[in-house]
Enzyme design. Sequence first.
Site, mmCIF file in Angstrom:
data_model
loop_
_atom_site.group_PDB
_atom_site.id
_atom_site.type_symbol
_atom_site.label_atom_id
_atom_site.label_comp_id
_atom_site.label_asym_id
_atom_site.label_seq_id
_atom_site.Cartn_x
_atom_site.Cartn_y
_atom_site.Cartn_z
ATOM 1 N N ASN A 1 44.751 39.691 45.077
ATOM 2 C CA ASN A 1 44.368 39.786 43.566
ATOM 3 C C ASN A 1 45.664 40.435 43.205
ATOM 4 O O ASN A 1 45.515 41.831 43.348
ATOM 5 C CB ASN A 1 43.265 39.959 43.166
ATOM 6 C CG ASN A 1 43.195 40.246 41.842
ATOM 7 O OD1 ASN A 1 44.160 39.794 40.900
ATOM 8 N ND2 ASN A 1 41.938 40.877 41.347
ATOM 9 N N ARG B 1 44.006 34.842 43.691
ATOM 10 C CA ARG B 1 43.577 34.943 42.353
ATOM 11 C C ARG B 1 44.636 34.676 41.090
ATOM 12 O O ARG B 1 45.797 35.431 41.173
ATOM 13 C CB ARG B 1 42.654 36.235 41.971
ATOM 14 C CG ARG B 1 42.113 36.242 40.596
ATOM 15 C CD ARG B 1 41.691 37.423 40.106
ATOM 16 N NE ARG B 1 41.387 37.606 38.680
ATOM 17 C CZ ARG B 1 41.187 38.623 37.692
ATOM 18 N NH1 ARG B 1 41.952 39.416 38.104
ATOM 19 N NH2 ARG B 1 40.818 38.187 36.815
ATOM 20 N N ARG C 1 39.345 47.075 25.364
ATOM 21 C CA ARG C 1 39.791 46.038 24.490
ATOM 22 C C ARG C 1 38.725 45.930 23.329
ATOM 23 O O ARG C 1 37.213 46.257 23.690
ATOM 24 C CB ARG C 1 39.455 44.531 25.212
ATOM 25 C CG ARG C 1 40.738 44.668 26.130
ATOM 26 C CD ARG C 1 40.453 43.078 26.990
ATOM 27 N NE ARG C 1 41.323 43.295 28.109
ATOM 28 C CZ ARG C 1 40.748 42.435 29.225
ATOM 29 N NH1 ARG C 1 39.745 41.946 29.352
ATOM 30 N NH2 ARG C 1 41.773 42.436 30.283
ATOM 31 N N GLU D 1 33.851 37.760 43.820
ATOM 32 C CA GLU D 1 34.896 36.966 43.507
ATOM 33 C C GLU D 1 35.618 36.490 44.552
ATOM 34 O O GLU D 1 36.341 35.338 44.847
ATOM 35 C CB GLU D 1 35.811 37.533 42.401
ATOM 36 C CG GLU D 1 34.966 37.530 41.064
ATOM 37 C CD GLU D 1 35.692 38.181 40.015
ATOM 38 O OE1 GLU D 1 36.360 37.607 39.185
ATOM 39 O OE2 GLU D 1 35.589 39.512 40.039
#
Length: 395
Positions: A10, A87, A237, A381
């Site tokens: 990743n 990923r 965010r 994941e």
Amino acid sequence: MPARNILVINCGSSSIKFALVNEAHSQFTLSGIAECLGHHDAVLQWQRGGEKDSLMIPNADHRAALSQLLPLVQGAAGGKLHGIGHRVVHGGERFTRAQRIDAAVLEAIRATAPLAPLHNPANLLGIEAALKLYPNLPQVAVFDTAFHQTLPEHAYRYALPEALYRQHGVRRYGFHGTSHRYVSHRAADMAGLSSGDSSWLSAHLGNGCSTCAIVNGQSRDTSMGLTPLEGLAMGTRSGDVDPNLHSHLARTLGWNLERIERLLNHESGLLGLSGLSNDMRSLEQARDQGHAGATLAIEVFCYRLAKSLAAMSCALPQLDGLIFTGGIGENSPLVRSKTVAHLKLLGLSLDKEANARCIRGVAGAIQSYGHPRVLVVPTNEERQIALDTLALLDG
């Protein structure tokens, strides 16, 4: 056939997270991170079994870091590495599942970069470096967006002129798909249900956060949109804001687009609300000490999460359970209890002791007796990417 080994990579703009996954073992054979790439203090850190180690790799780029990583991986795999799973954050509408990487797939990932300018170029760096180092090894791209390609059109289209969608791909894509898919399958197993005949609400909560409605193993709606900024309040965010905020800030403060994007992506969320931190652990400690900003940040986070979950329920024919996952979802009984307290109309209620028990990788049901199922399910994941890679190799 002996159990196979898959290296999962990743890549960020200055980092590489990695894990060596053996299909027969639940624990990673080797895992770690190379960070600060391109800088003098670049470092490779790894864990194998209970042992941790590190190596300084000054000014190393992605290829140099991977070349240092290769001997570690080959040693841990006993010289038998069967493939690499990468990923990739954004696959646009092109990719509905994992893909064996070839020139056409590389070009499609490159073409999708404008939709994920912070992520896809970094993912490509890792893929291209790995292809040069391991040219004969099967390599697979697993896309965060692929799971959400089952959204119906009424869920993924914005109320904008059609040309923006047809010509420029402006639509809702969703992210964290690998995590939502993994935990919904695990939740079905834990509940003794079939993933192909059950309906779930899923909350993936970390520095990035999203919710998802999953019906019979397929995503039916999700909170993130064209970019990962849409939806929940997150670590840094903002999540949803008035779309005219950009114009307001430009007119009243003279800010340009770059300044506004930095505000919304890097200075908002938990960090902006608290004025303290984007780390939920720090905020919970500060809340206990009476910090007003931390208290407000947690309240907004949980209320916005509950609102999103309630909205996602519109996509479900029934509710077989609510799933909490990700670093916050798996480790914050406070966030889980505050969120569920806002969802009384769904009949949800938590068992206080069970909720407190499910932290640090402990999975389980946390609902009160007689109430709809609520599960804490640790995400993985890396294992899902490895499984997708193996499935393509078998195919």
